[in-house]
Design a protein around this motif. Structure first.
Motif, mmCIF file in Angstrom:
data_model
loop_
_atom_site.group_PDB
_atom_site.id
_atom_site.type_symbol
_atom_site.label_atom_id
_atom_site.label_comp_id
_atom_site.label_asym_id
_atom_site.label_seq_id
_atom_site.Cartn_x
_atom_site.Cartn_y
_atom_site.Cartn_z
ATOM 1 N N ARG A 20 0.824 -1.211 0.000
ATOM 2 C CA ARG A 20 0.000 0.000 0.000
ATOM 3 C C ARG A 20 0.856 1.258 0.000
ATOM 4 N NH1 ARG A 20 -1.308 3.098 4.432
ATOM 5 N NH2 ARG A 20 -0.810 1.440 5.933
ATOM 6 N N VAL A 21 1.861 1.274 0.853
ATOM 7 C CA VAL A 21 2.707 2.465 0.954
ATOM 8 C C VAL A 21 3.519 2.674 -0.322
ATOM 9 C CG1 VAL A 21 4.617 3.520 2.221
ATOM 10 C CG2 VAL A 21 2.812 2.308 3.466
ATOM 11 N N TRP A 22 4.058 1.601 -0.886
ATOM 12 C CA TRP A 22 4.867 1.740 -2.098
ATOM 13 C C TRP A 22 4.013 2.171 -3.290
ATOM 14 C CZ3 TRP A 22 10.013 -0.634 -3.436
ATOM 15 C CH2 TRP A 22 10.836 -0.706 -2.318
ATOM 16 N N ARG A 23 2.819 1.634 -3.398
ATOM 17 C CA ARG A 23 1.949 2.057 -4.507
ATOM 18 C C ARG A 23 1.574 3.524 -4.375
ATOM 19 N NH1 ARG A 23 -2.175 -3.128 -5.076
ATOM 20 N NH2 ARG A 23 -1.135 -4.128 -6.847
ATOM 21 N N GLU A 24 1.314 3.945 -3.161
ATOM 22 C CA GLU A 24 1.003 5.358 -2.945
ATOM 23 C C GLU A 24 2.204 6.231 -3.298
ATOM 24 O OE1 GLU A 24 -0.173 8.460 0.664
ATOM 25 O OE2 GLU A 24 -0.130 6.293 1.067
ATOM 26 N N ALA A 25 3.389 5.837 -2.830
ATOM 27 C CA ALA A 25 4.597 6.616 -3.107
ATOM 28 C C ALA A 25 4.914 6.654 -4.594
ATOM 29 C CB ALA A 25 5.770 6.021 -2.340
ATOM 30 N N ASP A 26 4.583 5.591 -5.296
ATOM 31 C CA ASP A 26 4.872 5.514 -6.733
ATOM 32 C C ASP A 26 4.136 6.596 -7.515
ATOM 33 O OD1 ASP A 26 6.311 4.087 -8.782
ATOM 34 O OD2 ASP A 26 4.418 3.204 -9.438
ATOM 35 N N ALA A 27 3.051 7.087 -6.962
ATOM 36 C CA ALA A 27 2.245 8.109 -7.641
ATOM 37 C C ALA A 27 2.581 9.527 -7.183
ATOM 38 C CB ALA A 27 0.761 7.832 -7.402
ATOM 39 N N ILE A 28 3.584 9.664 -6.304
ATOM 40 C CA ILE A 28 3.922 10.977 -5.729
ATOM 41 C C ILE A 28 5.319 11.356 -6.196
ATOM 42 C CG2 ILE A 28 4.297 12.259 -3.596
ATOM 43 C CD1 ILE A 28 2.274 10.329 -2.270
ATOM 44 N N GLU A 29 5.412 12.349 -7.075
ATOM 45 C CA GLU A 29 6.682 12.639 -7.734
ATOM 46 C C GLU A 29 7.749 13.143 -6.775
ATOM 47 O OE1 GLU A 29 5.633 17.188 -9.292
ATOM 48 O OE2 GLU A 29 5.899 15.547 -10.724
ATOM 49 N N GLU A 30 7.355 13.715 -5.641
ATOM 50 C CA GLU A 30 8.363 14.186 -4.684
ATOM 51 C C GLU A 30 9.166 13.038 -4.082
ATOM 52 O OE1 GLU A 30 5.044 17.258 -4.625
ATOM 53 O OE2 GLU A 30 5.174 15.066 -4.633
ATOM 54 N N VAL A 273 0.351 7.742 4.280
ATOM 55 C CA VAL A 273 1.606 8.183 4.889
ATOM 56 C C VAL A 273 2.567 8.753 3.849
ATOM 57 C CG1 VAL A 273 2.682 5.888 4.746
ATOM 58 C CG2 VAL A 273 3.454 7.533 6.474
ATOM 59 N N ALA A 274 2.560 8.228 2.633
ATOM 60 C CA ALA A 274 3.476 8.749 1.617
ATOM 61 C C ALA A 274 3.142 10.186 1.264
ATOM 62 C CB ALA A 274 3.449 7.859 0.375
ATOM 63 N N GLN A 275 1.854 10.496 1.167
ATOM 64 C CA GLN A 275 1.457 11.880 0.890
ATOM 65 C C GLN A 275 1.839 12.777 2.053
ATOM 66 O OE1 GLN A 275 -0.048 12.918 -2.195
ATOM 67 N NE2 GLN A 275 0.859 14.766 -1.295
ATOM 68 N N TRP A 276 1.702 12.273 3.275
ATOM 69 C CA TRP A 276 2.125 13.032 4.452
ATOM 70 C C TRP A 276 3.613 13.339 4.392
ATOM 71 C CZ3 TRP A 276 5.634 12.115 8.369
ATOM 72 C CH2 TRP A 276 5.544 12.939 9.507
ATOM 73 N N VAL A 277 4.424 12.343 3.999
ATOM 74 C CA VAL A 277 5.864 12.570 3.877
ATOM 75 C C VAL A 277 6.147 13.670 2.853
ATOM 76 C CG1 VAL A 277 8.004 11.535 2.988
ATOM 77 C CG2 VAL A 277 6.575 10.270 4.613
ATOM 78 N N ALA A 278 5.460 13.603 1.716
ATOM 79 C CA ALA A 278 5.672 14.607 0.680
ATOM 80 C C ALA A 278 5.287 15.999 1.164
ATOM 81 C CB ALA A 278 4.877 14.244 -0.577
ATOM 82 N N ASP A 279 4.151 16.107 1.846
ATOM 83 C CA ASP A 279 3.641 17.409 2.259
ATOM 84 C C ASP A 279 4.387 17.964 3.478
ATOM 85 O OD1 ASP A 279 1.768 17.173 0.261
ATOM 86 O OD2 ASP A 279 0.143 16.542 1.588
ATOM 87 N N GLU A 280 4.599 17.125 4.483
ATOM 88 C CA GLU A 280 5.122 17.607 5.750
ATOM 89 C C GLU A 280 6.646 17.641 5.823
ATOM 90 O OE1 GLU A 280 3.473 18.824 8.367
ATOM 91 O OE2 GLU A 280 1.570 18.637 7.305
ATOM 92 N N LEU A 281 7.291 16.794 5.046
ATOM 93 C CA LEU A 281 8.752 16.675 5.176
ATOM 94 C C LEU A 281 9.499 17.166 3.952
ATOM 95 C CD1 LEU A 281 8.985 13.179 6.905
ATOM 96 C CD2 LEU A 281 8.840 15.454 7.966
ATOM 97 N N ILE A 282 9.071 16.748 2.764
ATOM 98 C CA ILE A 282 9.850 17.053 1.562
ATOM 99 C C ILE A 282 9.549 18.457 1.037
ATOM 100 C CG2 ILE A 282 10.344 16.363 -0.810
ATOM 101 C CD1 ILE A 282 9.671 13.485 -0.001
#
Length: 286
Positions: A20-30, A273-282
């Motif tokens: 789930r996390v990897w598929r979500e991250a795969d769609a987030i260019e950051e 969580v991947a979107q959270w990483v992109a928004d809050e951290l990256i």
């Protein structure tokens, strides 16, 4: 501009959660890369809890993602014969369409009791440091040759003895997948100076990390290699509750010259969580 990735240690967590996390991250260019680790028994939480084998899981995730670069941070050279590992990695590079970053290191720290027990539990010998480092240096040489040489070859070293060694098909990436060497000891840094495209170190004590990076520079200079040809990578743990501390660690690491940042996600993984990483951290530190 630094690149950012995530690391999902596949222990105390199920396959569906990691996928789930990897598929979500795969769609987030950051998020540009994703990583697993390489242990055979848990090194945190319930020592008898679940843990998935890294290379098998990586191949499954490679087949179900499209964009992320991917790898193990880092493969233990103590677990698998290097020629077999070269074949496994070539296969994953093909399955992924040429997205493998090949992470490798000496193997588990001998002073980590939960890691040390992996060897007896799986019938694997645990060689002491000098032999493990010597074997690692030969492994890096053999793996690179297997990926690049077009005819079978023999290799008779102090630790490895191969006759008619050959890897076909080759990895998709030419001349070979990027080699990511993880470790902090002087002996490993000397090997990294010769073989690494990327060098990774765990964060925590930034002053020590910077000193190790400077030592790598020196070893590169000794063999006539441009230190700038080795990308500096750091693994930083993520705090869901205190993202500000993680952001501060990212800014400090990037300021110290670390252009490749791997953010370790603790399990259980929150929803999105991947979107959270992109928004809050990256995004917030760029």
């Amino acid at each position: 501009m630094p690149s950012f990735g995530i690391m999902t240690a596949p222990m105390q967590v199920g396959y569906d959660d990691v996928l789930r996390v990897w598929r979500e991250a795969d769609a987030i260019e950051e998020i540009e890369h994703a990583w697993l680790f390489d242990h055979l028994l848990p090194i945190g939480g319930d020592p008898d809890g679940s843990i998935l084998e890294g290379w098998t899981l990586l191949s499954a995730l490679a087949a179900q993602t499209q964009r992320l670069r991917l790898g193990l941070l880092v493969t233990s050279n103590r677990f698998r014969p290097p020629a077999m590992l070269a074949k496994m990695a070539a296969t994953v590079d093909i399955v992924s369409g040429g997205r493998l970053d090949f992470g490798i290191g000496v193997g588990s720290r001998p002073d980590h009791p939960l890691a040390r027990r992996e060897y007896a539990a799986h019938g694997l010998p645990f060689h002491e440091v000098a032999d493990a480092v010597g074997s690692f240096a030969e492994a890096c040489t053999v793996i690179r040759r297997l990926w690049t040489e077009t005819s079978p070859f023999d290799f008779h070293g102090n630790y490895l003895d191969l006759t008619g060694a050959f890897c076909n098909p080759k990895p998709l990436q030419s001349p070979h997948p990027p080699i990511v060497i993880g470790g902090r000891s002087a002996a490993v840094l000397r090997i990294a100076a010769e073989h690494a495209d990327v060098w990774n170190i765990p964060g925590g004590d930034l002053e020590d990390v910077v000193r190790r990076s400077a030592l790598l520079d020196r070893y590169c200079a000794e063999i006539g290699r441009d230190p700038a040809s080795i990308t500096r990578s750091i693994h930083l743990p993520v705090s869901y509750d205190e993202p500000g501390a993680t952001r501060e660690a990212i800014v400090e690491a990037v300021g110290a010259g670390f252009e490749h940042v791997v953010l370790g996600l603790p399990a259980p993984y929150p929803a999105k969580v991947a979107q959270w990483v992109a928004d809050e951290l990256i995004t917030s530190v760029r």
